[in-house]
Write an enzyme that holds these catalytic residues in place. Structure first.
Site, short mmCIF file in Angstrom:
data_model
loop_
_atom_site.label_atom_id
_atom_site.label_comp_id
_atom_site.label_asym_id
_atom_site.label_seq_id
_atom_site.Cartn_x
_atom_site.Cartn_y
_atom_site.Cartn_z
N ASN A 172 -12.78 -39.45 -24.36
CA ASN A 172 -14.02 -39.66 -23.61
C ASN A 172 -13.68 -40.15 -22.20
O ASN A 172 -13.18 -41.25 -22.04
CB ASN A 172 -14.87 -40.70 -24.36
CG ASN A 172 -16.18 -41.03 -23.65
OD1 ASN A 172 -16.40 -40.62 -22.52
ND2 ASN A 172 -17.04 -41.78 -24.32
N CYS A 228 -21.58 -42.92 -18.87
CA CYS A 228 -21.39 -41.56 -19.38
C CYS A 228 -22.41 -40.58 -18.81
O CYS A 228 -22.17 -39.38 -18.77
CB CYS A 228 -21.49 -41.56 -20.90
SG CYS A 228 -20.14 -42.45 -21.64
N HIS A 235 -21.78 -34.28 -22.76
CA HIS A 235 -20.83 -35.34 -22.45
C HIS A 235 -19.92 -35.51 -23.66
O HIS A 235 -20.40 -35.54 -24.80
CB HIS A 235 -21.57 -36.64 -22.14
CG HIS A 235 -20.70 -37.85 -22.29
ND1 HIS A 235 -19.51 -37.96 -21.62
CD2 HIS A 235 -20.81 -38.96 -23.06
CE1 HIS A 235 -18.94 -39.10 -21.95
NE2 HIS A 235 -19.70 -39.72 -22.83
N1 ACO Z 1 -8.44 -47.02 -36.32
C1 ACO Z 1 -8.60 -47.39 -37.59
N2 ACO Z 1 -9.69 -48.09 -38.02
C2 ACO Z 1 -10.62 -48.41 -37.11
C3 ACO Z 1 -10.49 -48.06 -35.75
C4 ACO Z 1 -9.35 -47.33 -35.35
N3 ACO Z 1 -9.12 -46.93 -34.10
N4 ACO Z 1 -11.57 -48.49 -35.09
C5 ACO Z 1 -12.36 -49.10 -35.97
N5 ACO Z 1 -11.79 -49.07 -37.20
C6 ACO Z 1 -12.30 -49.59 -38.45
C7 ACO Z 1 -13.33 -50.68 -38.23
O1 ACO Z 1 -12.70 -51.93 -38.08
C8 ACO Z 1 -14.14 -50.60 -39.51
O2 ACO Z 1 -13.46 -51.26 -40.52
P1 ACO Z 1 -14.28 -52.17 -41.59
O3 ACO Z 1 -15.21 -51.21 -42.28
O4 ACO Z 1 -13.19 -52.70 -42.46
O5 ACO Z 1 -14.99 -53.19 -40.77
C9 ACO Z 1 -14.13 -49.11 -39.85
O6 ACO Z 1 -13.01 -48.55 -39.13
C10 ACO Z 1 -15.40 -48.37 -39.45
O7 ACO Z 1 -15.71 -48.72 -38.11
P2 ACO Z 1 -17.03 -48.23 -37.42
O8 ACO Z 1 -17.10 -48.80 -36.03
O9 ACO Z 1 -18.19 -48.46 -38.34
O10 ACO Z 1 -16.74 -46.65 -37.32
P3 ACO Z 1 -17.76 -45.49 -37.02
O11 ACO Z 1 -17.77 -44.56 -38.15
O12 ACO Z 1 -19.08 -45.99 -36.53
O13 ACO Z 1 -17.02 -44.74 -35.82
C11 ACO Z 1 -17.09 -44.57 -33.42
C12 ACO Z 1 -16.77 -45.43 -34.63
C13 ACO Z 1 -16.15 -43.39 -33.40
C14 ACO Z 1 -16.89 -45.41 -32.17
C15 ACO Z 1 -18.55 -44.05 -33.49
O14 ACO Z 1 -19.40 -45.09 -33.83
C16 ACO Z 1 -19.04 -43.43 -32.20
O15 ACO Z 1 -18.56 -42.40 -31.76
N6 ACO Z 1 -20.10 -44.00 -31.60
C17 ACO Z 1 -20.74 -43.43 -30.40
C18 ACO Z 1 -19.87 -43.40 -29.19
C19 ACO Z 1 -20.69 -42.95 -28.00
O16 ACO Z 1 -21.45 -42.01 -28.04
N7 ACO Z 1 -20.58 -43.65 -26.88
C20 ACO Z 1 -21.41 -43.34 -25.76
C21 ACO Z 1 -20.67 -42.93 -24.61
S1 ACO Z 1 -19.49 -44.12 -24.11
C22 ACO Z 1 -20.10 -44.83 -22.63
O17 ACO Z 1 -21.18 -44.62 -22.19
C23 ACO Z 1 -19.17 -45.80 -21.93
#
Ligand code: ACO
Length: 334
Positions: A291, A115, A261
């Site tokens: 993304n 990223c 980003h």
């Molecule tokens: N649809 C429905 N439910 C989902 C989905 C989905 N697509 N994905 C995950 N869930 C569920 C999970 O299984 C979990 O269920 P559980 O509580 O029963 O276990 C619940 O939703 C919560 O999941 P989390 O992973 O805790 O969700 P979170 O609130 O952390 O959001 C997200 C996830 C959007 C990925 C967030 O953590 C995020 O944006 N993180 C940072 C991303 C980032 O900045 N990346 C860097 C750049 S990418 C790169 O460099 C390649």
């Protein structure tokens, strides 16, 4: 020492729009979850069998950028290509651009910083211009994620986030030291490499192990500890902005446009609130593209410029955080 400035911008995204509702037919997810957690409404995914590859999309964006710079492909001295999803494990996409654009046998460098890839690529190009080695450098960020995502419920935490696309700019020598790239700032923290990773293909894996896995090996799919990454992202984004501004004796009040980003709209909004920026000071397009990792900043910059959101003399700050971990910023006086 010379200064460098962006003289041409372009971007390309595939036509195929994939909405959250369409994803909910492939896996257990829904529009509300995706919008609430990420802000993403739709993304572009290359259709299987399409001519678009990471390099092809990069070439399409590059042609636009070169034209808008008022140059031809023969004026370009060097290529820097940022991607985490190259067409081949090797060679990199940069050399494909040299061929696709029918350029002379100029040098081509690939950057692998996920990223933060475009920030690293732009900074690298800036150094080549500053020293006087090159006059015009083509800098590209492009990704084709959709071919390698796990589109089952198992992969929903990742696959709903990523989109395909490409952006490019021409960075050119400038005699005006008050404008162009003022500074760039690059960081990494490799101890968190396994928090956001695609493990395979890997030279650590030996052929018998690959054959034995019989397609069950999930190390070929991206893995992310989303919450962990999120917590680090909001801190590092803020640091990267402040580092860039302080290095130039500037403050948040001087900022005309911040282009983060596009990892997650919630991260951008957190940073916006922290620095008390108004909506006009932050450009987001993750709603439409998801993304696109190394392509996201340059697609956003190109789109913001097309919409007339960047004016002469504006202070523009680009910042990224991502896998590695890597993060950084570039400060530009337009
Ligand atoms: N649809 C429905 N439910 C989902 C989905 C989905 N697509 N994905 C995950 N869930 C569920 C999970 O299984 C979990 O269920 P559980 O509580 O029963 O276990 C619940 O939703 C919560 O999941 P989390 O992973 O805790 O969700 P979170 O609130 O952390 O959001 C997200 C996830 C959007 C990925 C967030 O953590 C995020 O944006 N993180 C940072 C991303 C980032 O900045 N990346 C860097 C750049 S990418 C790169 O460099 C390649």
């Amino acid at each position: 020492m010379y200064n460098s400035k962006i003289t041409g911008l372009g971007h390309y995204v595939p036509d195929n729009i994939v909405t959250n509702t369409e994803l909910s037919k492939m896996m257990d997810t829904n529009d509300e979850w995706i919008i609430e957690r990420t802000g993403i409404q739709e993304r572009r995914w290359v259709k299987e069998g399409s001519e678009d590859t990471t390099a092809v999309m990069g070439a399409k964006a590059a042609r636009i950028a070169i034209k808008r710079a008022g140059l031809t492909k023969d004026d370009i001295d060097f290529i820097v290509f940022a991607t985490l999803s190259p067409d081949y494990f090797f060679p990199g996409c940069g050399v494909q651009i040299q061929d696709m654009l029918d350029m002379p046998t100029i040098g081509a460098l690939d950057v692998r910083n996920q990223c933060s890839g475009f920030i690293y690529a732009l900074s690298t190009a800036d150094q080549f211009i500053k020293t006087g080695m090159y006059k015009n450098i083509l800098v590209i960020g492009a990704e084709l994620h959709s071919s390698g995502l796990d589109k089952t419920t198992r992969g929903r935490g990742i696959s709903v986030l990523f989109g395909d696309g490409a952006g490019a700019c021409v960075l050119s020598r400038s005699e005006d030291n008050s404008k162009g790239i003022l500074s760039s700032h690059l960081h990494s923290e490799g101890k968190y490499a396994d928090k956001l990773i695609v493990e395979s293909p890997s030279s650590k894996k030996w052929v018998p192990e690959i054959i034995d896995s019989e397609g069950e090996d999930i190390s070929y799919f991206p893995y992310m500890d989303g919450t962990f990454v999120f917590k680090h992202a909001v801190v590092r984004f803020s640091e990267a902005i402040m580092e860039g501004l302080s290095a130039n004796n500037l403050t948040v009040a001087d900022l005309d446009l911040f282009i983060p980003h596009q990892a997650n709209l919630r991260i951008s909004q957190f940073v916006q609130r922290k620095f008390k920026l108004n909506d006009d000071q932050v450009y987001n397009n993750i709603m439409s593209y998801g993304n696109t990792t190394a392509a996201s900043i340059i697609i956003a910059l190109s789109e913001a410029w097309e919409k007339g959101k960047i004016k002469d003399n504006d202070l523009v700050v680009l910042a990224a955080f991502g896998s590695g971990f890597t993060w950084g910023s570039v400060v530009i006086r337009w």
